[in-house]
Design an enzyme around this catalytic site. Structure first.
Site, PDB file in Angstrom:
ATOM      1  N   LYS A 135       0.798  -1.228   0.000  1.00 35.75           N
ATOM      2  CA  LYS A 135       0.000   0.000   0.000  1.00 35.75           C
ATOM      3  C   LYS A 135       0.835   1.286   0.000  1.00 35.75           C
ATOM      4  O   LYS A 135       0.361   2.331  -0.458  1.00 35.75           O
ATOM      5  CB  LYS A 135      -0.941   0.004   1.205  1.00 35.75           C
ATOM      6  CG  LYS A 135      -2.071  -1.005   1.129  1.00 35.75           C
ATOM      7  CD  LYS A 135      -3.143  -0.563   0.166  1.00 35.75           C
ATOM      8  CE  LYS A 135      -4.393  -1.423   0.299  1.00 35.75           C
ATOM      9  NZ  LYS A 135      -5.481  -0.967  -0.591  1.00 35.75           N
ATOM     10  N   SER A 168      -8.880  -0.167   6.611  1.00 38.30           N
ATOM     11  CA  SER A 168      -8.890  -1.109   7.729  1.00 38.30           C
ATOM     12  C   SER A 168      -7.511  -1.282   8.332  1.00 38.30           C
ATOM     13  O   SER A 168      -7.366  -1.922   9.371  1.00 38.30           O
ATOM     14  CB  SER A 168      -9.419  -2.476   7.264  1.00 38.30           C
ATOM     15  OG  SER A 168      -8.544  -3.048   6.305  1.00 38.30           O
ATOM     16  N   GLU A 218      -9.775 -13.937  -4.027  1.00 42.15           N
ATOM     17  CA  GLU A 218     -10.593 -13.363  -2.971  1.00 42.15           C
ATOM     18  C   GLU A 218     -10.876 -14.401  -1.897  1.00 42.15           C
ATOM     19  O   GLU A 218     -10.903 -15.613  -2.187  1.00 42.15           O
ATOM     20  CB  GLU A 218     -11.938 -12.886  -3.526  1.00 42.15           C
ATOM     21  CG  GLU A 218     -11.868 -11.680  -4.434  1.00 42.15           C
ATOM     22  CD  GLU A 218     -13.249 -11.223  -4.866  1.00 42.15           C
ATOM     23  OE1 GLU A 218     -13.603 -10.066  -4.559  1.00 42.15           O
ATOM     24  OE2 GLU A 218     -13.969 -12.009  -5.507  1.00 42.15           O
ATOM     25  N   GLY A 255     -15.937 -13.117   0.775  1.00 37.50           N
ATOM     26  CA  GLY A 255     -15.973 -11.786   0.164  1.00 37.50           C
ATOM     27  C   GLY A 255     -15.714 -11.852  -1.318  1.00 37.50           C
ATOM     28  O   GLY A 255     -14.691 -11.359  -1.808  1.00 37.50           O
ATOM     29  N   ASP A 288     -17.059 -10.407  -3.958  1.00 34.77           N
ATOM     30  CA  ASP A 288     -17.751  -9.367  -4.712  1.00 34.77           C
ATOM     31  C   ASP A 288     -17.186  -9.161  -6.108  1.00 34.77           C
ATOM     32  O   ASP A 288     -17.937  -8.946  -7.066  1.00 34.77           O
ATOM     33  CB  ASP A 288     -17.741  -8.044  -3.936  1.00 34.77           C
ATOM     34  CG  ASP A 288     -16.356  -7.611  -3.529  1.00 34.77           C
ATOM     35  OD1 ASP A 288     -15.693  -8.347  -2.772  1.00 34.77           O
ATOM     36  OD2 ASP A 288     -15.909  -6.526  -3.967  1.00 34.77           O
ATOM     37  N   SER A 328       1.128  -9.796  -0.558  1.00 34.86           N
ATOM     38  CA  SER A 328       0.821  -8.375  -0.488  1.00 34.86           C
ATOM     39  C   SER A 328       1.096  -7.706   0.856  1.00 34.86           C
ATOM     40  O   SER A 328       1.206  -6.480   0.912  1.00 34.86           O
ATOM     41  CB  SER A 328      -0.647  -8.136  -0.867  1.00 34.86           C
ATOM     42  OG  SER A 328      -1.508  -8.833   0.018  1.00 34.86           O
TER      43      SER A 328
END
Length: 325
Positions: free
Chosen positions: A57, A82, A208, A212, A214, A308
């Site tokens: 990130k 989060s 995923e 979750g 989506d 990640s």
């Protein structure tokens, strides 16, 4: 006949890489003969768990923050997250000599909350199951005159995240497939922009948590789909709908999204610790889980996997990985 330029291009990622030079870590690429044998492929692990703030990130947060004007920087930055993007924006703000206000869920991992505060950010909390973090952050930014840097729904953020894949391919050469986690979709969108831009035949596989799904559902439906707020150990991927910008890229660039269960994520974390001697947080291990379980299907010869993040405190890591199988 007209063509539409995508919101993020390979040149954008290269520009981000130049901006991040000497600021972000150039993280190592790990190999394992044991993993190669289990996967039936040559596997290259991009260790973003060793990036600054312990996750990829920082790349997107710094790329976006560093492009703000001096006047914008003087007013400060806002973000919602989060945990990992929260830390990334907090550190980017400190590096650039400004302040950050971060909207975080009340149940964010204590270690991520403490680290965010440790970088000097102010934290505002909300209930992730009843509140709207975007609305809270947008109202706060408007009230205080802050520049809002979202965790994935921003072209400079996406371009910054893509630099991890750019480094990986620069070191390994052409990959036949790339596997990466999918939360809001920024990492996989930036990564796919790179590998498809360099080698159109590279297969891009997103991962995923099963609770979750989506993005998988959205790709199958051809439109953004909302699911109930996921309850999964992969808190960094506990999102209920893909971003509009990221989905516009991912529906064009992703070949497949696969799902992994929480117990499989735990097994991948344990494998990384015991066999690779590296620590992964649950979200950081989902790509490895897809590889170990065979969920990614029969793989071609050379496969990159983005690990990640590694932001998990010792107590939670022991709870997740301890005990017998």
């Amino acid at each position: 006949m007209t063509t539409t330029t995508p919101p993020v291009t390979l040149d954008d990622v290269r520009s981000a890489a130049a901006r991040l030079e000497g600021v972000a870590h150039r993280t190592p690429v790990m190999r394992s003969r044991t993993l190669d044998a289990l996967a039936g492929a040559e596997v290259f692990l991009k260790c973003e768990n060793l990036q600054r703030v312990g996750a990829f990130k920082f790349r997107g947060a710094y790329n976006a923050a560093s492009r703000l004007t001096p006047e914008q920087l003087s007013r400060g930055i806002a973000a919602y997250s989060s945990g990992n993007h929260a830390q990334a924006v907090a550190l980017a703000a400190r590096e650039l000599g400004t302040t950050a206000v971060i909207v975080m869920p009340e149940d964010a991992p204590p270690s991520k909350r403490a680290a965010t505060a440790g970088y000097g950010a102010e934290i505002v909390t909300y209930d992730r199951y009843t509140g709207d973090r975007v609305a809270v952050a947008e109202a706060l930014a408007a009230e205080r005159g802050l520049s809002l840097i979202p965790p994935y729904e921003h072209p400079h953020v996406i371009a910054g995240q893509g630099t991890a894949a750019l480094e990986l391919v620069g070191e390994t050469g052409r990959l036949d497939a790339l596997i990466a986690p999918v939360g809001g979709g920024g990492l996989i969108a930036g990564s796919a922009t790179v590998v498809k831009g360099l080698h159109a035949g590279t297969r891009v596989i997103g991962v995923e948590p099963e609770a979750g799904d989506d993005t998988k559902r959205s790709l199958e439906a051809g439109r953004r789909v909302t699911v109930p707020v996921p309850r999964t150990i992969a808190d960094g991927q506990a999102l209920h709908t893909p971003g509009e910008l990221t989905f516009s890229l991912n529906r064009r660039l992703l070949d497949e999204v696969v799902l992994v269960r929480d117990d499989e994520i735990r097994d991948a974390m344990r494998f990384a610790f015991e066999r690779l001697k590296t620590v992964l947080e649950p979200s950081g291990a989902t790509g490895l889980a897809a590889l170990l379980t065979g969920r990614a299907g029969p793989l071609p010869g050379r496969v990159g996997v983005i690990l990640s993040g590694g932001n998990v405190d010792a107590g939670r890591f022991a709870d997740l990985c301890g005990g017998t199988r």
